[in-house]
Design an enzyme around this catalytic site. Structure first.
Site, mmCIF file in Angstrom:
data_model
loop_
_atom_site.group_PDB
_atom_site.id
_atom_site.type_symbol
_atom_site.label_atom_id
_atom_site.label_comp_id
_atom_site.label_asym_id
_atom_site.label_seq_id
_atom_site.Cartn_x
_atom_site.Cartn_y
_atom_site.Cartn_z
ATOM 1 N N LYS A 105 0.472 -1.389 -0.017
ATOM 2 C CA LYS A 105 -0.023 -0.201 0.089
ATOM 3 C C LYS A 105 0.881 1.779 0.006
ATOM 4 O O LYS A 105 0.665 2.487 -0.472
ATOM 5 C CB LYS A 105 -0.831 -0.031 1.263
ATOM 6 C CG LYS A 105 -1.759 -0.957 0.953
ATOM 7 C CD LYS A 105 -2.581 -1.463 2.551
ATOM 8 C CE LYS A 105 -3.617 -2.104 2.142
ATOM 9 N NZ LYS A 105 -4.832 -2.455 3.414
ATOM 10 N N GLN B 66 -5.161 -2.187 9.556
ATOM 11 C CA GLN B 66 -5.035 -2.942 8.344
ATOM 12 C C GLN B 66 -5.507 -4.721 8.996
ATOM 13 O O GLN B 66 -5.016 -4.482 10.556
ATOM 14 C CB GLN B 66 -3.496 -3.423 8.125
ATOM 15 C CG GLN B 66 -2.702 -4.714 7.934
ATOM 16 C CD GLN B 66 -3.505 -4.414 6.325
ATOM 17 O OE1 GLN B 66 -3.265 -3.503 5.587
ATOM 18 N NE2 GLN B 66 -4.283 -5.440 5.349
ATOM 19 N N ASP C 198 -10.899 1.922 3.606
ATOM 20 C CA ASP C 198 -11.063 0.559 3.321
ATOM 21 C C ASP C 198 -13.014 0.645 2.564
ATOM 22 O O ASP C 198 -13.497 -0.402 2.589
ATOM 23 C CB ASP C 198 -10.863 0.117 4.198
ATOM 24 C CG ASP C 198 -9.784 -0.608 4.088
ATOM 25 O OD1 ASP C 198 -9.349 -1.131 3.160
ATOM 26 O OD2 ASP C 198 -8.972 -1.216 5.870
#
Length: 332
Positions: free
Chosen positions: A87, A126, A149
């Site tokens: 990422k 995460q 997300d």
């Protein structure tokens, strides 16, 4: 302008049956299979990164702030460490700033500070988290406006009601396959992948955030494989996100079907002692019968990361700095 571009980006996920947009070649579902299309997510993601990088640099050159992504990494999961590195590399490739915060002692306090930091546009915690941490509480602690997300309950709710929202990156990354009126089987009902796929595929294409207008069948861990086959054998599109190696085999799909493999499984390579990544689909067997197939690794991962960056840029730039190309239009 921001709203109209958000609509264009959201509708890019799912194209009407008469309108297909797949880079570099369009794909049409057909009863007779000519040659399988194997999608390279790495190539698509790299092309997308180059396009967005140019737009971001134009945005910054106009006097605007460079988009910034913050990633929080908790725990010792080696796969999570690898994903976070992917990422941050993608952020750099697209001209964005990023930071990784590793194992913060007061997780909720750190999230609160980042929510209130005007320099932060996108925020990711995460997953998965260690078992003692309430994952849902953490996802809901992230500001919905910075939720790159798309896991905050407000964004999930808006998605379910066909309203503009931050979309989860993995389902958003699947573009180009016509879905209107098609039969789709989704194997897996996880909150982060399976459920968003299901919602985006079946909803009305004329709503605020257009959907796929497909007929969707859901299977899960309690669906016997023989029962699953009864559905997949008639499906135009099969999406597997169950996390079970070889769940989908060639005898389970019809000729020319589109097979999207979202499964990520680590198994021992019988030739070498090292573990390797495989999907849910028996790739070599199914590719002999499918019209379209995605490999694992090499498709879902790169596109998921690219779409995560897109969510951050939307938050930071108000959509203005994204590629101007919209979804394909229907022939008049």
């Amino acid at each position: 302008a921001a709203t109209s571009l958000t609509s264009a980006l959201a509708s890019g996920l799912l194209q009407p049956a008469h309108s297909c947009f797949l880079r570099p070649h369009p794909f049409h579902l057909a009863a007779v299979r000519d040659e399988v299309v194997v999608t390279s997510g790495r190539k698509l993601a790299q092309q997308f990164k180059q396009e967005v990088r140019q737009e971001v640099e134009e945005w910054v050159a106009s006097g605007n702030k460079r988009p910034h992504l913050s990633v929080i990494l908790v725990g010792e999961n080696p796969a999570s460490h690898s994903y976070v590195l992917d990422k941050t590399r993608a952020a750099a490739d697209m001209g964005m700033n990023s930071e990784t915060i590793v194992k913060p002692e007061e997780l909720l306090n750190v999230i609160g500070k980042l929510n209130n930091d005007d320099n932060v546009d996108g925020l990711v915690v995460q997953l998965p988290l260690p078992e003692h941490i309430d994952e849902r509480r953490i996802c809901n602690a992230v500001s919905p406006d910075k939720d790159a997300d798309g896991f905050h309950v407000i964004n999930v709710g808006r998605m379910c009601f066909d309203q503009y929202s931050t979309l989860p990156a993995t389902p958003w990354g699947r573009t180009g396959i016509p879905t209107l009126g098609k039969n789709v089987v989704v194997a897996g009902r996880s909150k982060n992948v399976g459920m968003p796929f299901i919602m985006l595929l079946h909803i009305d294409g004329v709503h605020e955030r257009p959907g796929g207008d497909a007929t969707v069948t859901i299977s899960h861990r309690y669906t016997p494989k023989e029962q699953l086959k009864k559905h997949t054998i008639f499906a135009d599109i099969v999406i597997s996100a169950a996390g079970i190696p070889n769940l989908i085999t060639s005898d389970m799909i019809k000729e020319g079907a589109a097979v999207i493999d979202v499964g990520i499984n680590r198994v021992h390579d019988p030739i070498t002692p090292k573990p390797k990544l495989v999907g849910d689909v028996d790739f070599e067997g199914v590719r002999e019968k499918a019209g379209y197939i995605t490999p694992v690794p090499g498709c879902v991962g790169p596109m998921t990361v690219a779409m995560l960056m897109k969510n951050t840029i939307i938050a930071g730039c108000g959509c203005s700095c994204l590629p101007r190309r919209g979804p394909a239009t229907s022939p008049s």
